[in-house]
Each structure stands twice: as structure tokens, then as C-alpha cells.
Design a protein around this motif. Structure first.
Motif, short mmCIF file in Angstrom:
data_model
loop_
_atom_site.label_atom_id
_atom_site.label_comp_id
_atom_site.label_asym_id
_atom_site.label_seq_id
_atom_site.Cartn_x
_atom_site.Cartn_y
_atom_site.Cartn_z
N GLY A 46 14.44 -5.59 -14.17
CA GLY A 46 13.55 -6.38 -13.07
C GLY A 46 12.22 -5.78 -13.02
N GLY A 47 12.13 -4.39 -13.20
CA GLY A 47 10.87 -3.57 -13.22
C GLY A 47 9.89 -4.02 -14.53
N VAL A 48 10.70 -4.13 -15.47
CA VAL A 48 10.13 -4.39 -16.85
C VAL A 48 9.41 -5.85 -16.79
CG1 VAL A 48 10.22 -4.94 -19.46
CG2 VAL A 48 11.45 -3.06 -18.27
N LEU A 49 10.18 -6.82 -16.10
CA LEU A 49 9.99 -8.14 -15.86
C LEU A 49 8.64 -8.24 -14.73
CD1 LEU A 49 10.36 -11.39 -16.11
CD2 LEU A 49 11.90 -11.16 -14.02
N VAL A 50 8.76 -7.40 -14.01
CA VAL A 50 7.38 -7.45 -12.92
C VAL A 50 6.28 -7.00 -13.55
CG1 VAL A 50 6.49 -6.18 -10.87
CG2 VAL A 50 9.00 -7.16 -11.05
N ALA A 51 6.43 -5.68 -14.35
CA ALA A 51 5.31 -5.22 -15.03
C ALA A 51 4.81 -6.26 -16.15
CB ALA A 51 5.64 -3.87 -15.84
N SER A 52 5.78 -6.77 -16.85
CA SER A 52 5.29 -7.78 -17.83
C SER A 52 4.66 -9.00 -17.43
CB SER A 52 6.60 -8.27 -18.61
OG SER A 52 7.02 -6.99 -19.30
N GLY A 53 4.99 -9.54 -16.11
CA GLY A 53 4.33 -10.68 -15.53
C GLY A 53 2.99 -10.36 -15.02
N PHE A 54 2.76 -9.22 -14.42
CA PHE A 54 1.54 -8.83 -14.05
C PHE A 54 0.57 -8.66 -15.25
CE2 PHE A 54 3.16 -8.18 -9.84
CZ PHE A 54 2.43 -8.52 -9.03
N ALA A 55 1.29 -8.04 -16.25
CA ALA A 55 0.41 -7.72 -17.64
C ALA A 55 0.01 -9.08 -18.19
CB ALA A 55 1.23 -6.84 -18.46
N ALA A 56 0.53 -10.01 -17.99
CA ALA A 56 0.41 -11.28 -18.57
C ALA A 56 -0.45 -11.97 -17.61
CB ALA A 56 1.59 -12.19 -18.81
N LEU A 57 -0.55 -11.86 -16.45
CA LEU A 57 -1.72 -12.45 -15.43
C LEU A 57 -2.96 -11.68 -15.90
CD1 LEU A 57 -2.18 -14.44 -13.16
CD2 LEU A 57 -1.71 -12.43 -11.67
#
Length: 138
Positions: A118-129
Motif C-alpha cells: 500500500g505504501g508503494v501504491l500511495v507513493a506511485s499515485g502521488f508520483a503519477a499525479l
């Protein structure tokens, strides 16, 4: 001190940790860890997330170069890539550690793995944004 009472501190063993090693050894071990994370790290071939992260990062950097983003926006993109890769390295380390503990179902290990993922998902989501903002508005 009563000699018959057990020592409250657990015995320490060296599991390849660089705590008592030179700085050179610590950096060598750290670079080995990055290499292990970027390569297989004990995963079956094709399950390593860096097989996705690296090409996506290269594509994002190419898009930033192609859009002629200024230095500040390129730094944002590089920072986002570093954040996602760091999160993935921590996630991979927890996966390796959990495999060394047991291969049997364990609710606590499952939760730890899900939280790390989930930490990777959150980091990836904010990075994508931030990447979209940089590439559209930068």
C-alpha cells in the motif's frame, strides 16, 4: 547484579549487517541491496516490480525532456521517481524478510506485506499525479 538472573538483552548475532563494518563496507552492502532490489531479489522471474518501474521512469524522463520542462519540474519528476523506487525497495525488503520467516499463511505477515504494498501504491499515485501536473502544466 545477580548472576543467576538472565541478561535482559538478547544475544546479538551478525546476519551480514554492516553495523560494525567500515563505511566502505556499509556502502558496498547498500549498493548490493539496491542491486538485489532492482534484480530478482528471490522473486520468480517476471514478478519484480522494477520491470515496470524502470521503463516507466525512463518514459517519464523522456517526456519531460521532450516537453522541454525547466529544471524545477525535472527535479520534481526525478524526486517522484526516487520516492517510488525507495518505497519499492522497502517493500521488496519486507517481502524477502517475510519469506525467510515462514512460507505458511500468517495474518500478521500478510498485513505487513499489504501495508508495504500500500505504501508503494500511495507513493506511485502521488508520483503519477505530480507527473501529470508537471507534464501538462510545466
Amino acid at each position: 547484579m545477580n548472576r543467576s538472573s538472565p541478561d535482559p538483552s538478547p544475544p546479538t548475532k551478525s546476519y551480514g549487517l554492516a553495523s560494525n563494518h567500515s563505511w566502505l563496507a556499509k556502502f558496498r552492502n547498500s549498493f548490493r541491496g539496491v542491486l538485489r532490489g532492482f534484480t530478482n531479489a528471490g522473486q520468480p522471474m517476471g514478478r519484480n516490480s522494477f520491470l515496470v518501474h524502470v521503463p516507466v521512469a525512463m518514459a517519464v524522463l523522456f517526456a519531460g525532456w521532450w516537453r522541454e520542462l525547466d529544471l524545477a519540474w525535472m527535479v520534481v519528476l526525478i524526486g517522484c521517481i526516487a520516492l517510488v523506487w525507495t518505497a519499492e525497495l522497502f517493500n521488496t525488503s519486507i517481502e524477502c524478510l517475510s519469506r525467510s520467516i515462514t512460507d505458511q499463511p500468517n495474518a500478521n505477515i500478510r498485513d505487513a506485506l499489504d501495508i508495504a504494498s500500500g505504501g508503494v501504491l500511495v507513493a506511485s499515485g502521488f508520483a503519477a499525479l505530480l507527473g501529470v501536473i508537471a507534464l501538462v502544466f510545466g
